[in-house]
Design an enzyme around this catalytic site. Structure first.
Site, PDB file in Angstrom:
ATOM      1  N   TYR A 143       0.887  -0.972   0.034  1.00 26.17           N
ATOM      2  CA  TYR A 143      -0.003   0.062  -0.175  1.00 26.17           C
ATOM      3  C   TYR A 143       0.628   1.162  -0.069  1.00 26.17           C
ATOM      4  O   TYR A 143       1.863   1.211   0.592  1.00 26.17           O
ATOM      5  CB  TYR A 143      -0.959  -0.088   1.144  1.00 26.17           C
ATOM      6  CG  TYR A 143      -1.861   1.272   1.339  1.00 26.17           C
ATOM      7  CD1 TYR A 143      -2.758   1.469   0.638  1.00 26.17           C
ATOM      8  CD2 TYR A 143      -1.434   2.085   2.333  1.00 26.17           C
ATOM      9  CE1 TYR A 143      -3.698   2.523   0.596  1.00 26.17           C
ATOM     10  CE2 TYR A 143      -2.342   3.345   2.394  1.00 26.17           C
ATOM     11  CZ  TYR A 143      -3.241   3.471   1.473  1.00 26.17           C
ATOM     12  OH  TYR A 143      -4.507   4.510   1.386  1.00 26.17           O
ATOM     13  N   ASP A 237       9.199   2.651   0.161  1.00 29.66           N
ATOM     14  CA  ASP A 237       8.259   3.236   0.850  1.00 29.66           C
ATOM     15  C   ASP A 237       8.409   2.814   2.461  1.00 29.66           C
ATOM     16  O   ASP A 237       8.155   1.597   2.830  1.00 29.66           O
ATOM     17  CB  ASP A 237       6.997   2.821   0.280  1.00 29.66           C
ATOM     18  CG  ASP A 237       5.709   3.424   0.891  1.00 29.66           C
ATOM     19  OD1 ASP A 237       5.964   4.203   1.996  1.00 29.66           O
ATOM     20  OD2 ASP A 237       4.730   3.325   0.667  1.00 29.66           O
ATOM     21  N   LYS A 265       3.995   8.624   9.121  1.00 30.20           N
ATOM     22  CA  LYS A 265       3.808   7.959  10.416  1.00 30.20           C
ATOM     23  C   LYS A 265       4.671   8.356  11.569  1.00 30.20           C
ATOM     24  O   LYS A 265       4.531   9.634  12.072  1.00 30.20           O
ATOM     25  CB  LYS A 265       3.719   6.426  10.074  1.00 30.20           C
ATOM     26  CG  LYS A 265       2.660   6.112   9.341  1.00 30.20           C
ATOM     27  CD  LYS A 265       1.979   4.872   9.151  1.00 30.20           C
ATOM     28  CE  LYS A 265       0.791   4.634   8.547  1.00 30.20           C
ATOM     29  NZ  LYS A 265       0.858   4.151   7.313  1.00 30.20           N
TER      30      LYS A 265
HETATM   31  C1  LIG Z   1       0.291   4.347   5.748  1.00 27.03           C
HETATM   32  C2  LIG Z   1       1.165   4.282   4.466  1.00 27.03           C
HETATM   33  C3  LIG Z   1       0.959   5.112   3.514  1.00 27.03           C
HETATM   34  C4  LIG Z   1       0.083   6.136   3.380  1.00 27.03           C
HETATM   35  O1  LIG Z   1       0.356   7.135   4.326  1.00 27.03           O
HETATM   36  P1  LIG Z   1      -1.105   8.324   4.842  1.00 27.03           P
HETATM   37  O2  LIG Z   1      -0.488   9.027   5.841  1.00 27.03           O
HETATM   38  O3  LIG Z   1      -2.133   7.309   5.234  1.00 27.03           O
HETATM   39  O4  LIG Z   1      -1.424   8.912   3.443  1.00 27.03           O
HETATM   40  C5  LIG Z   1       1.940   4.840   2.379  1.00 27.03           C
HETATM   41  N1  LIG Z   1       2.775   3.927   2.536  1.00 27.03           N
HETATM   42  C6  LIG Z   1       2.793   2.971   3.598  1.00 27.03           C
HETATM   43  C7  LIG Z   1       3.758   2.112   3.355  1.00 27.03           C
HETATM   44  C8  LIG Z   1       2.112   3.150   4.386  1.00 27.03           C
HETATM   45  O5  LIG Z   1       2.074   2.295   5.742  1.00 27.03           O
END
Ligand SMILES: *Cc1c(COP(=O)(O)O)cnc(C)c1O
Length: 427
Positions: A143, A237, A265
Site C-alpha cells: 500500500y 516506501d 507516520k
Molecule cells: C500508511 C502508509 C502510506 C500512506 O500514508 P498516509 O499518511 O495514510 O497517506 C503509504 N505507504 C505506506 C507503506 C503506509 O504504511
C-alpha cells in the site's frame, strides 16, 4: 459496554460517509462497532463509554512512545503558542531534515509534505521526472497511499498492466502501473522484459499492509540490480517501517539501498507529516531548484515538525530502544503462538523492530495471494472481537501489522497472552 460508541457511530454515519474518515476504521472486515476514542494514556486507549484498551495500533504506527508522551506534548504546545502555520520557512524544518540526513548515508536532502500518500505520490513524480520514463512497478499487497496511479488492484500474480481498484480512477491513469508479485524475482524480471519505459520500482521493503510480510534479501537485491541495469530508480516506501523497524527503518536491516525513500507516520509522532528524501542530484530536480513541481500550503508545518523533531531526537539518543521494542514484540507474538498451538490453532508470526504480525494460517505467507489463500479470516474476526471485549485493541484486519510502543510493558504483554489463551479456546 459500547452504548455511547454505537450512538456516536450512528450519528457519524449521518454526516460522514461510513461514519469514518479512513475506511479501515469502520471495522468492516471484523464487524461490530468501532469504539469512539475519548483519549489516550500511555499504552492505553479510552473510549467514550469509559472502556480501556491496551493499544497495539498506536494510530497505525506513528506513536512509538505511546499516547501523550510528555516531551512531545510539551514541544507541540510550546510551538503551537507561537502560531500554527506561516506558509514561510522555519528552522524546525531544517533541523528535522538534518536529523534524517545524519541518519541515512544515501540521503542528502529531504522535502516535507503532510501525509504518506503525498510523500509517495511526489516521490514517483520525481522518479518519472528524473528518468524521463513513465511506467512504475508496484507489488500486489503493498500500500502506498490512495493516489490514482497507486490504487491498483492485486491481480492474478502475473506481470500485468494494472487495473484501477476504485471507481473514479480512469484506466488511463493506471495503465503505467505494472503490477508484480511480491517476493517473486521471475515475475519482476518479466516486467522489465515487457517494458523499456520503467521509471521506478516502488516497494515496502518490509510490507506492513498485507499483514507483516518482509521482502527477502534476495528479492530486494534483484530490485536493485534490475533498476540499475534498466536506468530505473528504486523507491523504498518506509512510511510505516521508517523509525519503526529500526532507527533507519528497513535500511538498518537489509543491505540494499534505495534511491528515494518515503516517510510518514513516526516522522510526525502523531501529527500529519510525510517526507521524501534522496541524494542531492535527484532532489535537485525538484522545484524550485529543478523542473519537477511539488508544493504544499501546510508542508513543514511548525507544530508537526516540532513533534517529529523531539520524537526522532529521543530515538536517536536511545538507539537501544529498538532492541527492547523488538524483544517485546517477540514476547507478544511468540506468546500468542504458544497459546494458539496449545489450543490446536495454526498461527504464523514475525517481527521487525517494533512491528509485529500474526496470521491465522498453517504456513507463512510470502505475498498477498498467499495471505488471502492461507489465512482464516473468520477466526481472525472472532479473535479481534473477543480481544476488544477483554480490553486489547489489535488492528481490525488480518491485512494490517501491529505496533509496540515503548510504554507497553512485559506485564501488559503477559496479560494480553493470558486473555488470548482464553479467547483461543473459543475459536
Ligand atoms: C500508511 C502508509 C502510506 C500512506 O500514508 P498516509 O499518511 O495514510 O497517506 C503509504 N505507504 C505506506 C507503506 C503506509 O504504511
Amino acid at each position: 459496554m459500547f452504548e455511547k460508541s454505537i450512538k456516536a457511530y450512528e450519528e457519524a454515519k449521518e454526516v460522514i460517509p461510513g461514519g469514518v474518515d479512513s475506511p479501515v476504521r469502520a471495522f468492516k472486515s471484523v464487524g461490530g462497532t468501532p469504539p469512539f476514542i475519548d483519549r489516550g494514556e500511555g499504552a492505553y486507549l479510552i473510549d467514550i463509554d469509559g472502556n480501556k484498551y491496551l493499544d497495539f495500533v498506536q494510530s497505525w504506527g506513528p506513536l512509538i512512545f505511546g499516547h501523550c508522551d510528555s516531551d512531545i506534548e510539551e514541544a507541540v504546545i510550546s510551538t503551537a503558542k507561537k502560531g500554527l502555520s506561516f506558509g514561510a520557512p522555519t528552522v524546525l524544518e531544517t533541523q528535522l531534515a538534518q536529523e534524517i540526513v545524519d541518519m541515512y548515508e544515501n540521503v542528502d536532502k529531504v522535502r516535507f509534505v503532510s501525509s504518506g500518500t503525498e510523500a509517495v505520490m511526489s516521490a514517483i513524480r520525481l522518479a518519472r521526472g528524473v528518468t524521463g520514463k513513465n511506467d512504475i512497478v508496484k507489488f500486489e499487497g503493498c500500500y502506498h497511499g490512495h493516489s490514482d496511479s497507486l490504487l491498483v488492484q492485486a491481480g492474478s500474480g502475473m506481470a500485468t498492466f494494472g487495473a484501477p481498484s476504485s471507481p473514479g480512477v480512469p484506466a488511463d491513469l493506471t495503465k503505467h502501473t505494472l503490477l508484480c508479485e511480491y517476493n517473486n524475482i521471475e515475475n519482476l524480471k518479466k516486467c522489465f522484459e515487457d517494458s523499456n519505459d520503467i521509471s521506478c520500482i516502488i516497494i515496502e521493503p518490509i510490507a506492513g499492509n498485507m499483514g507483516l510480510v518482509p521482502a527477502s534479501l534476495e528479492f530486494l537485491k534483484a530490485c536493485r540490480e534490475l533498476c540499475d541495469a534498466n536506468g530505473a530508480l528504486l523507491i523504498f516506501d518506509e512510511v510505516m517501517s521508517g523509525f519503526r523497524a529500526s532507527l533507519t527503518g528497513a535500511h538498518g536491516i537489509v543491505d540494499t539501498k534505495a534511491d528515494i525513500i518515503t516517510f510518514g507516520k513516526v516522522i510526525g509522532a502523531g501529527m500529519p507529516v510525510g517526507a521524501f528524501a534522496s541524494s542531492k542530484e535527484i532532489m535537485g530536480h525538484l522545484s524550485p531548484d529543478g523542473a519537477v513541481y511539488q508544493a504544499g500550503t501546510l508542508s513543514g508545518n511548525p507544530v508537526a515538525m516540532a513533534a517529529g523533531l523531539v520524537s526522532l531526537k529521543k530515538l536517536k539518543a536511545n538507539p537501544e530502544v529498538y532492541d527492547k521494542l523488538n524483544e517485546k514484540a517477540k514476547k507478544l507474538v511468540n506468546g500468542l503462538k504458544v497459546v494458539a498451538v496449545n489450543n490446536g490453532i495454526g498461527l504464523q508470526v514475525d517481527t521487525r523492530g517494533s512491528m509485529f504480525g500474526f496470521f491465522f494460517a498453517d504456513e507463512m505467507p510470502r505475498n498477498f495471494q498467499e495471505v488471502t489463500d492461507f489465512c482464516n479470516f473468520e477466526r481472525f474476526a472472532k479473535f479481534h472481537h473477543e480481544m476488544i471485549k477483554k480490553g486489547f485493541y489489535f488492528a481490525c484486519s488480518q491485512y494490517e501489522a501491529g505496533f509496540i510502543a515503548t510504554v507497553i510493558t512485559d506485564e501488559m504483554i503477559d496479560e494480553c497472552i493470558k486473555a488470548a489463551d482464553e479467547v483461543m479456546k473459543s475459536l
